[in-house]
Design a protein around this motif. Sequence first.
Motif, mmCIF file in Angstrom:
data_model
loop_
_atom_site.group_PDB
_atom_site.id
_atom_site.type_symbol
_atom_site.label_atom_id
_atom_site.label_comp_id
_atom_site.label_asym_id
_atom_site.label_seq_id
_atom_site.Cartn_x
_atom_site.Cartn_y
_atom_site.Cartn_z
ATOM 1 N N THR A 139 43.419 -26.229 -39.298
ATOM 2 C CA THR A 139 44.719 -26.815 -38.964
ATOM 3 C C THR A 139 45.441 -27.341 -40.205
ATOM 4 O OG1 THR A 139 43.625 -28.921 -38.454
ATOM 5 C CG2 THR A 139 44.030 -27.430 -36.614
ATOM 6 N N ARG A 176 42.398 -24.752 -31.860
ATOM 7 C CA ARG A 176 41.312 -24.777 -32.845
ATOM 8 C C ARG A 176 41.832 -24.571 -34.257
ATOM 9 N NH1 ARG A 176 38.293 -20.890 -35.211
ATOM 10 N NH2 ARG A 176 39.274 -19.271 -33.938
ATOM 11 N N THR A 177 42.849 -23.721 -34.415
ATOM 12 C CA THR A 177 43.355 -23.416 -35.757
ATOM 13 C C THR A 177 44.801 -23.861 -35.972
ATOM 14 O OG1 THR A 177 44.065 -21.205 -35.051
ATOM 15 C CG2 THR A 177 41.825 -21.421 -35.965
#
Length: 205
Positions: A139, A176-177
């Motif tokens: 992130t 998640r990303t």
Amino acid sequence: MGSSLLRVAYAFWVLATPHLFSPSAAEAQERTRIDFDAVPTIHFPAGSRVVSAYPAFEDYAHMLFDLCDALKLSSKECSIFPMNAKLGGNALATLVDGNRIIVYDRELSGQVGYDGAEMIIAHELGHHRCGHLGKAADTTHELQADAFAGAAARLRGKTLKDALSAVPLFSKRPGRTHPSSAARVAAITAGWNNPEAGRACRLPD
């Protein structure tokens, strides 16, 4: 470029849908051989389908070059190949045998307009410039690329509103990303407010 091995590093800021490239797809891409002497496109698997990317239309190529000029990148630093492909409303930064590539889905332009398209390309340029390719998706990397894009917009003489043109594509919920829409807006704004820091891929403390 001869026979090449495609490795996808980062996909863009998709809505609330799953990320375009899952770990299993990435593994398949590692095994994909591409003969540029035989075909004018690059081909790679994305989920259950094969994507074909072709040299970008002139306006998208000019967006990349205009960004490089505004960021004062050298010709070597901006030796990146702009490509277009149908990616289900996405964009991505890739490496092909060490050659840097940005792939952009033209369908995005109908949703975000010219300024939004340029911001998406600036975001992918940020992944290249910030050294994210070849690393696990994170992130923080997305926020750094957003800050970089905000800085690019400011240096291009764009307004903050222009810099935020692609925000409607952001997912409101973090994944998640990819961070939340609010976090990404804050990163773009920080890059626009402090282009020197954004250009250096630095986030506010």
